[in-house]
Design a protein around this motif. Structure first.
Motif, PDB file in Angstrom:
ATOM      1  N   HIS A  58       0.857  -1.196   0.000  1.00 18.66           N
ATOM      2  CA  HIS A  58       0.000   0.000   0.000  1.00 18.66           C
ATOM      3  C   HIS A  58       0.886   1.237   0.000  1.00 18.66           C
ATOM      4  O   HIS A  58       1.232   1.763   1.043  1.00 18.66           O
ATOM      5  CB  HIS A  58      -0.898  -0.041   1.236  1.00 18.66           C
ATOM      6  CG  HIS A  58      -1.930   1.043   1.286  1.00 18.66           C
ATOM      7  ND1 HIS A  58      -2.791   1.329   0.233  1.00 18.66           N
ATOM      8  CD2 HIS A  58      -2.253   1.927   2.264  1.00 18.66           C
ATOM      9  CE1 HIS A  58      -3.594   2.318   0.574  1.00 18.66           C
ATOM     10  NE2 HIS A  58      -3.278   2.708   1.800  1.00 18.66           N
ATOM     11  N   PHE A  59       1.252   1.669  -1.204  1.00 22.02           N
ATOM     12  CA  PHE A  59       2.179   2.788  -1.351  1.00 22.02           C
ATOM     13  C   PHE A  59       1.510   3.884  -2.169  1.00 22.02           C
ATOM     14  O   PHE A  59       0.633   3.611  -2.987  1.00 22.02           O
ATOM     15  CB  PHE A  59       3.461   2.330  -2.061  1.00 22.02           C
ATOM     16  CG  PHE A  59       4.690   3.097  -1.661  1.00 22.02           C
ATOM     17  CD1 PHE A  59       5.279   2.889  -0.429  1.00 22.02           C
ATOM     18  CD2 PHE A  59       5.263   4.016  -2.522  1.00 22.02           C
ATOM     19  CE1 PHE A  59       6.427   3.579  -0.051  1.00 22.02           C
ATOM     20  CE2 PHE A  59       6.406   4.708  -2.162  1.00 22.02           C
ATOM     21  CZ  PHE A  59       6.988   4.493  -0.917  1.00 22.02           C
ATOM     22  N   GLY A  60       1.916   5.119  -1.940  1.00 21.55           N
ATOM     23  CA  GLY A  60       1.285   6.242  -2.614  1.00 21.55           C
ATOM     24  C   GLY A  60       2.269   7.125  -3.344  1.00 21.55           C
ATOM     25  O   GLY A  60       3.482   6.974  -3.213  1.00 21.55           O
ATOM     26  N   GLN A  61       1.722   8.056  -4.103  1.00 26.70           N
ATOM     27  CA  GLN A  61       2.541   9.074  -4.746  1.00 26.70           C
ATOM     28  C   GLN A  61       1.737  10.367  -4.857  1.00 26.70           C
ATOM     29  O   GLN A  61       0.546  10.351  -5.152  1.00 26.70           O
ATOM     30  CB  GLN A  61       3.013   8.641  -6.135  1.00 26.70           C
ATOM     31  CG  GLN A  61       3.935   9.686  -6.791  1.00 26.70           C
ATOM     32  CD  GLN A  61       4.775   9.125  -7.914  1.00 26.70           C
ATOM     33  OE1 GLN A  61       4.549   8.018  -8.395  1.00 26.70           O
ATOM     34  NE2 GLN A  61       5.766   9.883  -8.349  1.00 26.70           N
ATOM     35  N   VAL A  62       2.417  11.455  -4.605  1.00 33.57           N
ATOM     36  CA  VAL A  62       1.812  12.776  -4.748  1.00 33.57           C
ATOM     37  C   VAL A  62       1.632  13.074  -6.230  1.00 33.57           C
ATOM     38  O   VAL A  62       2.505  12.788  -7.051  1.00 33.57           O
ATOM     39  CB  VAL A  62       2.719  13.844  -4.095  1.00 33.57           C
ATOM     40  CG1 VAL A  62       2.167  15.246  -4.335  1.00 33.57           C
ATOM     41  CG2 VAL A  62       2.880  13.566  -2.601  1.00 33.57           C
TER      42      VAL A  62
ATOM     43  N   LEU B 282      -5.183  20.570   0.919  1.00 33.51           N
ATOM     44  CA  LEU B 282      -4.967  19.128   0.919  1.00 33.51           C
ATOM     45  C   LEU B 282      -4.194  18.692  -0.315  1.00 33.51           C
ATOM     46  O   LEU B 282      -4.416  19.184  -1.426  1.00 33.51           O
ATOM     47  CB  LEU B 282      -6.303  18.394   0.982  1.00 33.51           C
ATOM     48  CG  LEU B 282      -7.180  18.731   2.204  1.00 33.51           C
ATOM     49  CD1 LEU B 282      -8.444  17.892   2.190  1.00 33.51           C
ATOM     50  CD2 LEU B 282      -6.415  18.513   3.500  1.00 33.51           C
ATOM     51  N   CYS B 283      -3.303  17.762  -0.107  1.00 31.37           N
ATOM     52  CA  CYS B 283      -2.382  17.276  -1.131  1.00 31.37           C
ATOM     53  C   CYS B 283      -2.953  16.018  -1.781  1.00 31.37           C
ATOM     54  O   CYS B 283      -3.346  15.083  -1.090  1.00 31.37           O
ATOM     55  CB  CYS B 283      -1.042  16.982  -0.437  1.00 31.37           C
ATOM     56  SG  CYS B 283       0.161  16.137  -1.430  1.00 31.37           S
ATOM     57  N   HIS B 284      -3.011  15.966  -3.107  1.00 30.63           N
ATOM     58  CA  HIS B 284      -3.594  14.842  -3.831  1.00 30.63           C
ATOM     59  C   HIS B 284      -2.581  13.696  -3.956  1.00 30.63           C
ATOM     60  O   HIS B 284      -1.420  13.920  -4.306  1.00 30.63           O
ATOM     61  CB  HIS B 284      -4.057  15.274  -5.219  1.00 30.63           C
ATOM     62  CG  HIS B 284      -4.705  16.617  -5.240  1.00 30.63           C
ATOM     63  ND1 HIS B 284      -5.739  16.963  -4.389  1.00 30.63           N
ATOM     64  CD2 HIS B 284      -4.455  17.730  -5.997  1.00 30.63           C
ATOM     65  CE1 HIS B 284      -6.100  18.212  -4.625  1.00 30.63           C
ATOM     66  NE2 HIS B 284      -5.340  18.688  -5.576  1.00 30.63           N
ATOM     67  N   THR B 285      -3.052  12.482  -3.700  1.00 31.34           N
ATOM     68  CA  THR B 285      -2.176  11.313  -3.761  1.00 31.34           C
ATOM     69  C   THR B 285      -2.921  10.122  -4.356  1.00 31.34           C
ATOM     70  O   THR B 285      -4.128   9.984  -4.178  1.00 31.34           O
ATOM     71  CB  THR B 285      -1.688  10.917  -2.351  1.00 31.34           C
ATOM     72  OG1 THR B 285      -2.817  10.822  -1.463  1.00 31.34           O
ATOM     73  CG2 THR B 285      -0.716  11.954  -1.785  1.00 31.34           C
ATOM     74  N   VAL B 286      -2.182   9.256  -5.068  1.00 34.03           N
ATOM     75  CA  VAL B 286      -2.753   7.995  -5.564  1.00 34.03           C
ATOM     76  C   VAL B 286      -2.189   6.865  -4.719  1.00 34.03           C
ATOM     77  O   VAL B 286      -1.052   6.936  -4.242  1.00 34.03           O
ATOM     78  CB  VAL B 286      -2.422   7.744  -7.048  1.00 34.03           C
ATOM     79  CG1 VAL B 286      -3.165   8.712  -7.943  1.00 34.03           C
ATOM     80  CG2 VAL B 286      -0.924   7.819  -7.320  1.00 34.03           C
ATOM     81  N   TRP B 287      -3.003   5.784  -4.534  1.00 34.85           N
ATOM     82  CA  TRP B 287      -2.618   4.706  -3.635  1.00 34.85           C
ATOM     83  C   TRP B 287      -2.854   3.334  -4.246  1.00 34.85           C
ATOM     84  O   TRP B 287      -3.855   3.103  -4.908  1.00 34.85           O
ATOM     85  CB  TRP B 287      -3.389   4.815  -2.311  1.00 34.85           C
ATOM     86  CG  TRP B 287      -2.916   6.006  -1.545  1.00 34.85           C
ATOM     87  CD1 TRP B 287      -3.432   7.265  -1.583  1.00 34.85           C
ATOM     88  CD2 TRP B 287      -1.769   6.056  -0.698  1.00 34.85           C
ATOM     89  NE1 TRP B 287      -2.680   8.100  -0.794  1.00 34.85           N
ATOM     90  CE2 TRP B 287      -1.660   7.388  -0.236  1.00 34.85           C
ATOM     91  CE3 TRP B 287      -0.844   5.108  -0.270  1.00 34.85           C
ATOM     92  CZ2 TRP B 287      -0.634   7.785   0.623  1.00 34.85           C
ATOM     93  CZ3 TRP B 287       0.162   5.513   0.587  1.00 34.85           C
ATOM     94  CH2 TRP B 287       0.256   6.835   1.025  1.00 34.85           C
ATOM     95  N   THR B 288      -1.900   2.437  -3.979  1.00 34.24           N
ATOM     96  CA  THR B 288      -2.034   1.063  -4.461  1.00 34.24           C
ATOM     97  C   THR B 288      -2.653   0.168  -3.387  1.00 34.24           C
ATOM     98  O   THR B 288      -2.550   0.435  -2.191  1.00 34.24           O
ATOM     99  CB  THR B 288      -0.667   0.467  -4.841  1.00 34.24           C
ATOM    100  OG1 THR B 288       0.135   0.303  -3.661  1.00 34.24           O
ATOM    101  CG2 THR B 288       0.060   1.349  -5.838  1.00 34.24           C
ATOM    102  N   PHE B 289      -3.270  -0.912  -3.854  1.00 35.83           N
ATOM    103  CA  PHE B 289      -3.734  -1.989  -2.994  1.00 35.83           C
ATOM    104  C   PHE B 289      -3.127  -3.264  -3.557  1.00 35.83           C
ATOM    105  O   PHE B 289      -3.685  -3.883  -4.444  1.00 35.83           O
ATOM    106  CB  PHE B 289      -5.262  -2.051  -2.978  1.00 35.83           C
ATOM    107  CG  PHE B 289      -5.891  -0.855  -2.317  1.00 35.83           C
ATOM    108  CD1 PHE B 289      -6.129  -0.834  -0.954  1.00 35.83           C
ATOM    109  CD2 PHE B 289      -6.226   0.269  -3.063  1.00 35.83           C
ATOM    110  CE1 PHE B 289      -6.691   0.277  -0.339  1.00 35.83           C
ATOM    111  CE2 PHE B 289      -6.789   1.383  -2.460  1.00 35.83           C
ATOM    112  CZ  PHE B 289      -7.023   1.394  -1.097  1.00 35.83           C
ATOM    113  N   LEU B 290      -1.968  -3.599  -3.061  1.00 34.79           N
ATOM    114  CA  LEU B 290      -1.023  -4.541  -3.638  1.00 34.79           C
ATOM    115  C   LEU B 290      -0.567  -3.970  -4.986  1.00 34.79           C
ATOM    116  O   LEU B 290      -1.285  -4.071  -5.989  1.00 34.79           O
ATOM    117  CB  LEU B 290      -1.589  -5.941  -3.805  1.00 34.79           C
ATOM    118  CG  LEU B 290      -1.770  -6.774  -2.531  1.00 34.79           C
ATOM    119  CD1 LEU B 290      -1.970  -8.234  -2.893  1.00 34.79           C
ATOM    120  CD2 LEU B 290      -0.668  -6.620  -1.521  1.00 34.79           C
ATOM    121  N   SER B 291       0.574  -3.377  -4.985  1.00 30.66           N
ATOM    122  CA  SER B 291       1.106  -2.696  -6.170  1.00 30.66           C
ATOM    123  C   SER B 291       1.196  -3.668  -7.340  1.00 30.66           C
ATOM    124  O   SER B 291       1.519  -4.849  -7.150  1.00 30.66           O
ATOM    125  CB  SER B 291       2.492  -2.138  -5.851  1.00 30.66           C
ATOM    126  OG  SER B 291       2.417  -1.284  -4.734  1.00 30.66           O
TER     127      SER B 291
END
Length: 283
Positions: A81-85, A172-181
């Protein structure tokens, strides 16, 4: 580019690749198990308590052990579960190729504030919420004994973008997130006060999110020194000179979210490709 672009984007921005939003990925048993745990509020609460306790213990360790455990945590999170701005322009691009957007309560705010705050947006290539909404309903019924339709909203792309712009004006800062990359399941809108991922990455120096593929810069001739942008920066990357009466960006600290632009009356702030910055070429 960040390592996900090389691993999951074939050298292009990984979160702009439609394949990483594929509904077929939701048939993966490991991913279903992960999502089941993620949506189990009781289990998640326990995880968050353990995580906060872990941060406290981590600070007390010798630097070499702290560094070792930090790398282990980051490595594990990159798989799970990793994200990126991302800046708002890329939120628009994601909405352009996805077909469903669902607004749901943010689990971080639920934990830190004990309140429902709808800052998270599930995104799907399927219509009417797609398999993601079906799965969300199934898990809510399993753990809560029923589904409350008021706990999620299916939005049009126009409604979702308007809401995202509103969040940006809140800082607020926008981020995308994985659910099992590399599967991307959602876009969140984070701040340092309530977002566990930002606290982990910024406050505790345990990275669970990448910087954006961009970095901010300020045209000193256009800057009027109002300092409004400084009030929005979640990363402490902006500073004001008492001598010149101008604001500048420390690109070593900038995460490239671009929300500082939303309050700049003179349009002095712009985003540059991070790879072209001699000091900020890091993710």
């Amino acid at each position: 580019m960040c390592e996900f672009c090389l691993k999951h984007g074939e050298g292009k921005k990984w979160y702009l690749q439609a394949k990483n939003y594929s509904e077929d990925m939701l048939s993966d048993l490991r991913r279903l198990k992960f999502l089941e745990h993620f949506f189990n509020s009781e289990a998640l609460e326990q995880d968050i308590v353990k995580m906060n306790q872990g941060f406290g213990r981590l600070k007390k360790l010798p630097w070499f052990l702290r560094t070792l455990f930090t790398r282990m945590i980051t490595h594990k999170m990159k798989k799970e579960h990793f994200g990126q701005v991302i800046p708002i322009e890329e939120v628009e691009q994601i909405f352009a190729f996805t077909n469903s957007i669902i607004r749901v309560a943010c689990v971080c705010r639920q934990s830190t504030l004990g309140q429902e705050k709808r800052y998270c947006y599930g995104i799907s290539l399927g219509p009417n919420g797609g398999k993601l909404l079906e799965l969300y309903k199934e898990l809510k019924e399993k753990f809560n004994g029923g589904v409350d339709d008021n706990r999620f909203e299916v939005l049009t792309k126009e409604e979702a973008l308007a809401a995202i712009r509103s969040h940006e004006r809140e800082g607020l800062c926008h981020t995308v997130w994985t659910f099992l990359s590399p599967f991307v399941g959602g876009i969140c809108n984070c701040d340092r006060a309530d977002c566990l991922a930002m606290k982990s990455t910024i406050t505790h120096a345990v990275p669970v999110m990448f910087r954006a593929e961009y970095v901010a810069t300020i045209d000193q001739d256009s800057c009027n020194g109002c300092r409004q942008c400084m009030q929005l920066c979640q990363f402490g990357a902006l500073s004001h000179s008492a001598s010149t009466k101008k604001t500048s960006v420390d690109q070593n600290w900038c995460y490239g979210c671009g929300i500082c632009r939303s309050v700049c009356e003179t349009n002095a702030i712009s985003l540059l490709d991070r790879a072209e910055s001699p000091v900020a070429n890091m993710w």
